[in-house]
Design a protein around this motif. Structure first.
Motif, mmCIF file in Angstrom:
data_model
loop_
_atom_site.group_PDB
_atom_site.id
_atom_site.type_symbol
_atom_site.label_atom_id
_atom_site.label_comp_id
_atom_site.label_asym_id
_atom_site.label_seq_id
_atom_site.Cartn_x
_atom_site.Cartn_y
_atom_site.Cartn_z
ATOM 1 N N LYS A 1 68.518 74.660 47.775
ATOM 2 C CA LYS A 1 68.059 75.052 46.442
ATOM 3 C C LYS A 1 67.898 73.788 45.603
ATOM 4 O O LYS A 1 68.862 73.101 45.318
ATOM 5 N N SER A 2 66.678 73.484 45.235
ATOM 6 C CA SER A 2 66.430 72.292 44.438
ATOM 7 C C SER A 2 66.363 72.666 42.964
ATOM 8 O O SER A 2 65.813 73.690 42.590
ATOM 9 N N LYS A 3 66.944 71.818 42.138
ATOM 10 C CA LYS A 3 66.933 72.056 40.698
ATOM 11 C C LYS A 3 65.946 71.096 40.050
ATOM 12 O O LYS A 3 65.809 69.949 40.454
ATOM 13 N N ASN A 4 65.299 71.586 39.041
ATOM 14 C CA ASN A 4 64.257 70.832 38.375
ATOM 15 C C ASN A 4 64.847 70.035 37.214
ATOM 16 O O ASN A 4 65.556 70.573 36.371
ATOM 17 N N THR A 5 64.548 68.747 37.152
ATOM 18 C CA THR A 5 65.030 67.896 36.077
ATOM 19 C C THR A 5 64.400 68.275 34.744
ATOM 20 O O THR A 5 65.046 68.190 33.699
ATOM 21 N N TRP A 6 63.162 68.719 34.777
ATOM 22 C CA TRP A 6 62.494 69.126 33.541
ATOM 23 C C TRP A 6 63.161 70.359 32.940
ATOM 24 O O TRP A 6 63.216 70.506 31.718
ATOM 25 N N ALA A 7 63.652 71.245 33.792
ATOM 26 C CA ALA A 7 64.356 72.425 33.285
ATOM 27 C C ALA A 7 65.641 72.010 32.576
ATOM 28 O O ALA A 7 65.979 72.563 31.522
#
Length: 82
Positions: A5-11
């Motif tokens: 599961k990759s998390k978005n830095t922009w989020a």
């Protein structure tokens, strides 16, 4: 085969910005003294660039309060739960 599961830095950046804005708004709305305690820094007088036809004004002021710090902490916790 597990899918990571990759998390978005922009989020995270968007959630932190929302936490700052909502925390500052709640601090101003409640008028509780310790929530509005903080520091303001930046350009106190704007820099004006007058080109004759075009006038550009540069100004930046950042106000960090206890309420905005609490908002950022909540935003980070929400990001970790997503």
């Amino acid at each position: 085969m597990a899918i990571a599961k990759s998390k978005n830095t922009w989020a995270l950046l968007l959630l932190m910005l929302a936490g700052i804005v909502i925390g500052g708004f709640i601090g101003d709305l409640t008028n509780i003294g310790w929530l509005n305690y903080g520091q303001t820094f930046g350009l106190t007088s704007p820099i004006v660039l007058d080109l004759g036809v075009l006038v550009i004004t540069f100004a930046l002021t950042i106000r960090i309060t206890i309420a905005s710090i609490i908002g950022v902490i909540i935003a980070i916790l929400v990001y970790r739960l997503i």
